[in-house]
Enzyme design. Sequence first.
Site, short mmCIF file in Angstrom:
data_model
loop_
_atom_site.label_atom_id
_atom_site.label_comp_id
_atom_site.label_asym_id
_atom_site.label_seq_id
_atom_site.Cartn_x
_atom_site.Cartn_y
_atom_site.Cartn_z
N ASN A 149 36.12 62.57 13.30
CA ASN A 149 35.67 63.47 12.13
C ASN A 149 36.15 64.75 11.58
O ASN A 149 36.34 65.20 10.90
CB ASN A 149 34.44 63.71 13.02
N SER A 199 24.81 57.80 11.25
CA SER A 199 23.78 58.43 10.68
C SER A 199 23.66 57.78 9.45
O SER A 199 24.60 58.12 9.37
CB SER A 199 23.89 59.78 11.22
N HIS A 201 22.91 61.24 7.26
CA HIS A 201 23.18 61.82 5.82
C HIS A 201 23.92 61.65 6.28
O HIS A 201 25.55 63.14 5.31
CB HIS A 201 22.61 63.26 7.02
N THR A 237 6.92 55.47 16.46
CA THR A 237 6.39 54.80 15.26
C THR A 237 7.34 55.27 14.02
O THR A 237 8.66 56.42 14.35
CB THR A 237 5.52 55.80 14.45
N CYS A 324 29.52 70.14 14.09
CA CYS A 324 28.36 69.74 14.77
C CYS A 324 29.21 69.98 16.10
O CYS A 324 28.58 69.78 17.22
CB CYS A 324 27.57 68.53 14.57
N1 PLP Z 1 29.99 60.71 15.94
C1 PLP Z 1 30.87 61.30 14.63
C2 PLP Z 1 31.90 60.53 14.04
C3 PLP Z 1 30.51 62.60 14.56
O1 PLP Z 1 31.28 63.09 13.14
C4 PLP Z 1 29.55 63.45 14.01
C5 PLP Z 1 28.76 64.75 13.63
O2 PLP Z 1 28.89 64.95 12.85
C6 PLP Z 1 28.43 62.79 14.96
C7 PLP Z 1 28.55 61.64 15.61
C8 PLP Z 1 26.92 62.69 15.26
O3 PLP Z 1 26.18 63.11 14.55
P1 PLP Z 1 24.16 63.40 14.03
O4 PLP Z 1 24.48 64.60 14.12
O5 PLP Z 1 23.73 62.59 12.70
O6 PLP Z 1 23.43 62.70 15.78
#
Ligand code: PLP
Length: 376
Positions: A149, A199, A201, A237, A324
């Site tokens: 990331n 994910s 989003h 649910t 994050c």
């Molecule tokens: N793994 C990777 C490589 C990510 O970039 C992210 C979020 O940036 C996640 C896991 C966690 O995703 P989420 O916050 O949607 O659970």
Amino acid sequence: MIYLDNASTTFVCDEAKEQILNALQNYFGNPSSLHSFGLKARNELKKSRKDLSKALGCEEREIIFTSCATESINTVLKGFFQIYPRANKRILTSKIEHNATLKTCNYLKEAGIETDFVGLTPDGLICEDELIQKLKLLPGLISLMHVNNETGAITDIKRIASLRDEFSPESFIHIDAAQSLGKLPINTKEMGINYLSASSHKLHGPKGVGVLFVNKNAKIIPLLHGGGQEDSYRSGTENTPCIFGFSAAMRVAHTSLEENLKRVNEIRDTFLDSLIKNAVKFQINSPELSSPYILNISFFKVKAEVLVHILEREEIYISTGSACSDKKKGNNRILVEMGLKKDRIESSVRISFSRYTTKEDVIKAAAIIKNAVLKF
Ligand code: PLP
């Protein structure tokens, strides 16, 4: 406004919005109900599962909807050793994983599960020699990210699976595909993996929904127990509006995946060319083998945090790193792990593109970066 922070999250695309509204208005029934409203929602849920299974090259029964990649990752790491008690209590991972993996591994230490880390090559990729040595200490669970990331570094998952087959055939592989689903080709069967997490989003779907792939020959103990939804793998649910939105965004991403990949590659090149034309000095921190969707770059003698705020005033949104993570100021652990010098790390920013980023966006961003960089 030019949004270039798509690795942290993306806007919800029109197709997903339409499906979310449609679900709120017309498919509000509980998919577990026996009456016709339940049946309508259940049928739509089945279609969404089909969309995800197509995108992942797997069977519909191998798809479990969760709330996010973090939940999917937690489910695999925490559930694996309960279902396979005879596996060595070891997770083989890397230091460049997302905190969803690293912090879960820390937590599992209390339960006697050790984490082993594979090191990186100087260009930020998994070191194969070390991986082979460590595979010999398993069978257990191998958990690696497909795309990093921070840098976009790609791990060759097929290669990891072939090394697993050779050196530790009883081990299972879990892939964190949060940054690759809907962006790079993924086929769980061809990759030879057992579990995958992602994910919605990150690919222009809504927040609050994720996916967990569990290969039909693998098992997992659920994190959530209750009403037995999702084939008893994830009770609660189902979040149908967001699941329908996710599958709509997935459909768009999947049908034009190769085309988007080519286009985003061109967008990245256009951005770099524009920086060069504007005589901006930079160093690319992303490895050669990386996803074009993520560019980690250092601007000479520029403090990353200051640059992010200057650009924000011009309505250009980039990032100093993962939104994050709990990364401390100027201490991007991925770049530290790659062995980059302090100055270069402190001036590194992450610019992340999406299938909707245009050439005009990046040409304008490069011109504004030129003016910002002159202020240092
Ligand atoms: N793994 C990777 C490589 C990510 O970039 C992210 C979020 O940036 C996640 C896991 C966690 O995703 P989420 O916050 O949607 O659970």
